[in-house]
Scaffold this motif. Structure first.
Motif, mmCIF file in Angstrom:
data_model
loop_
_atom_site.group_PDB
_atom_site.id
_atom_site.type_symbol
_atom_site.label_atom_id
_atom_site.label_comp_id
_atom_site.label_asym_id
_atom_site.label_seq_id
_atom_site.Cartn_x
_atom_site.Cartn_y
_atom_site.Cartn_z
ATOM 1 N N GLU A 142 0.840 -1.199 0.000
ATOM 2 C CA GLU A 142 0.000 0.000 0.000
ATOM 3 C C GLU A 142 0.871 1.242 0.000
ATOM 4 O OE1 GLU A 142 -2.808 0.136 3.193
ATOM 5 O OE2 GLU A 142 -3.435 -1.937 2.886
ATOM 6 N N PRO A 143 0.415 2.303 -0.670
ATOM 7 C CA PRO A 143 1.156 3.569 -0.590
ATOM 8 C C PRO A 143 1.068 4.104 0.838
ATOM 9 C CG PRO A 143 -0.901 3.872 -1.775
ATOM 10 C CD PRO A 143 -0.784 2.412 -1.471
ATOM 11 N N LYS A 144 1.932 5.046 1.162
ATOM 12 C CA LYS A 144 1.984 5.567 2.528
ATOM 13 C C LYS A 144 2.011 7.091 2.493
ATOM 14 C CE LYS A 144 5.214 3.741 5.224
ATOM 15 N NZ LYS A 144 6.457 3.565 6.006
ATOM 16 N N MET A 145 1.198 7.725 3.355
ATOM 17 C CA MET A 145 1.232 9.176 3.525
ATOM 18 C C MET A 145 2.346 9.474 4.517
ATOM 19 S SD MET A 145 -0.035 11.996 2.491
ATOM 20 C CE MET A 145 -1.587 11.616 1.731
ATOM 21 N N GLU A 146 3.296 10.299 4.095
ATOM 22 C CA GLU A 146 4.433 10.580 4.966
ATOM 23 C C GLU A 146 5.045 11.938 4.644
ATOM 24 O OE1 GLU A 146 7.223 7.388 4.417
ATOM 25 O OE2 GLU A 146 7.436 7.769 2.300
ATOM 26 N N TYR A 147 5.937 12.374 5.533
ATOM 27 C CA TYR A 147 6.705 13.589 5.315
ATOM 28 C C TYR A 147 7.965 13.231 4.543
ATOM 29 C CZ TYR A 147 3.914 15.592 9.129
ATOM 30 O OH TYR A 147 2.898 16.018 9.927
ATOM 31 N N ASN A 148 8.265 14.008 3.528
ATOM 32 C CA ASN A 148 9.507 13.849 2.771
ATOM 33 C C ASN A 148 10.225 15.181 2.758
ATOM 34 O OD1 ASN A 148 9.417 11.051 1.755
ATOM 35 N ND2 ASN A 148 7.518 11.758 0.805
ATOM 36 N N PHE A 149 11.515 15.139 2.991
ATOM 37 C CA PHE A 149 12.328 16.347 3.078
ATOM 38 C C PHE A 149 13.282 16.380 1.899
ATOM 39 C CE2 PHE A 149 15.440 19.328 4.566
ATOM 40 C CZ PHE A 149 14.752 20.160 5.451
ATOM 41 N N VAL A 150 13.344 17.515 1.201
ATOM 42 C CA VAL A 150 14.292 17.703 0.107
ATOM 43 C C VAL A 150 15.324 18.710 0.591
ATOM 44 C CG1 VAL A 150 14.636 18.394 -2.274
ATOM 45 C CG2 VAL A 150 12.530 17.214 -1.634
ATOM 46 N N ALA A 151 16.551 18.233 0.784
ATOM 47 C CA ALA A 151 17.603 19.066 1.361
ATOM 48 C C ALA A 151 18.483 19.673 0.288
ATOM 49 C CB ALA A 151 18.459 18.233 2.315
ATOM 50 N N SER A 152 18.796 20.953 0.463
ATOM 51 C CA SER A 152 19.795 21.605 -0.406
ATOM 52 C C SER A 152 21.174 21.563 0.255
ATOM 53 C CB SER A 152 19.386 23.053 -0.693
ATOM 54 O OG SER A 152 19.242 23.766 0.509
ATOM 55 N N GLY A 153 21.181 21.297 1.572
ATOM 56 C CA GLY A 153 22.432 21.178 2.318
ATOM 57 C C GLY A 153 22.240 20.322 3.551
ATOM 58 N N VAL A 154 23.293 19.594 3.926
ATOM 59 C CA VAL A 154 23.248 18.708 5.086
ATOM 60 C C VAL A 154 24.568 18.859 5.845
ATOM 61 C CG1 VAL A 154 23.197 16.295 5.847
ATOM 62 C CG2 VAL A 154 21.782 17.005 3.920
ATOM 63 N N ILE A 155 24.465 18.928 7.160
ATOM 64 C CA ILE A 155 25.647 18.884 8.022
ATOM 65 C C ILE A 155 25.522 17.621 8.863
ATOM 66 C CG2 ILE A 155 26.922 19.966 9.916
ATOM 67 C CD1 ILE A 155 25.772 22.668 8.950
ATOM 68 N N ILE A 156 26.543 16.771 8.825
ATOM 69 C CA ILE A 156 26.550 15.574 9.668
ATOM 70 C C ILE A 156 27.633 15.766 10.721
ATOM 71 C CG2 ILE A 156 26.940 13.086 9.769
ATOM 72 C CD1 ILE A 156 25.798 12.866 6.967
ATOM 73 N N GLU A 157 27.189 15.671 11.992
ATOM 74 C CA GLU A 157 28.099 15.851 13.128
ATOM 75 C C GLU A 157 28.464 14.492 13.702
ATOM 76 O OE1 GLU A 157 26.240 20.028 14.770
ATOM 77 O OE2 GLU A 157 25.329 18.156 15.452
ATOM 78 N N ASP A 158 29.712 14.364 14.168
ATOM 79 C CA ASP A 158 30.117 13.116 14.844
ATOM 80 C C ASP A 158 29.648 13.111 16.260
ATOM 81 O OD1 ASP A 158 31.373 11.712 12.848
ATOM 82 O OD2 ASP A 158 33.286 12.687 13.175
#
Length: 158
Positions: A142-158
């Motif tokens: 079945e399809p699912k209603m959800e939030y999707n985020f389209v990022a132009s930038g990402v910071i990944i912290e350790d």
């Protein structure tokens, strides 16, 4: 004399590179895509309240990485504390994040979030990218209603 000058320049170049590398390590963060002001980040737990009045919102969010695409690094999921995690894709397929080793790290994402239905085919594609078994993929019916985020930038912290 030329050799002394060349060696001095080489030493200077190497010294400058190591200083830059050390400052990146002090920050313990890597930026992918466009740079942005991370100080504006809202905790991902605030997302449902922010999406109550609109099906889409431009925002900077902060959350914990649950998983990343194991094939290319072309998406990741952030824990929301809700039933469904937030899927983050990257604007114009312009950049990728690490395929492994990011789970559990904090990510700050800049872009826009949309509430939309995700098709069965797309859900199966994401499950395959995540390394799910054929049995698990076949259970997506079945399809699912959800939030999707389209990022132009990402910071990944350790």
């Amino acid at each position: 004399m030329k050799n002394v000058i060349l060696l001095s320049l080489l030493y200077l170049a190497l010294f400058s590179c190591s200083e830059k590398s050390n400052s990146e390590k002090k920050n313990n963060a890597v930026t992918y895509g466009e740079s942005f002001d991370a100080s504006q980040a809202k905790d991902i737990s605030q997302l449902p309240a922010l999406m109550k009045t609109s099906d889409s919102v431009s925002i900077v969010l902060s959350g914990t990485i649950e998983k990343t695409c194991a094939v290319k690094g072309c998406w990741m999921q952030l824990k929301t504390g809700e039933k469904n995690n937030l899927r983050v894709t990257f604007k114009d397929y312009a950049f990728f994040v690490p395929k492994s080793g990011a789970k559990g790290n904090n990510a700050i994402v800049n872009g826009y979030c949309v509430k939309q239905e995700t098709s069965i085919e797309e859900l199966r594609h994401y499950a395959k990218d995540a390394g799910e078994s054929e049995e698990t993929i076949a259970m997506i019916t079945e399809p699912k209603m959800e939030y999707n985020f389209v990022a132009s930038g990402v910071i990944i912290e350790d």
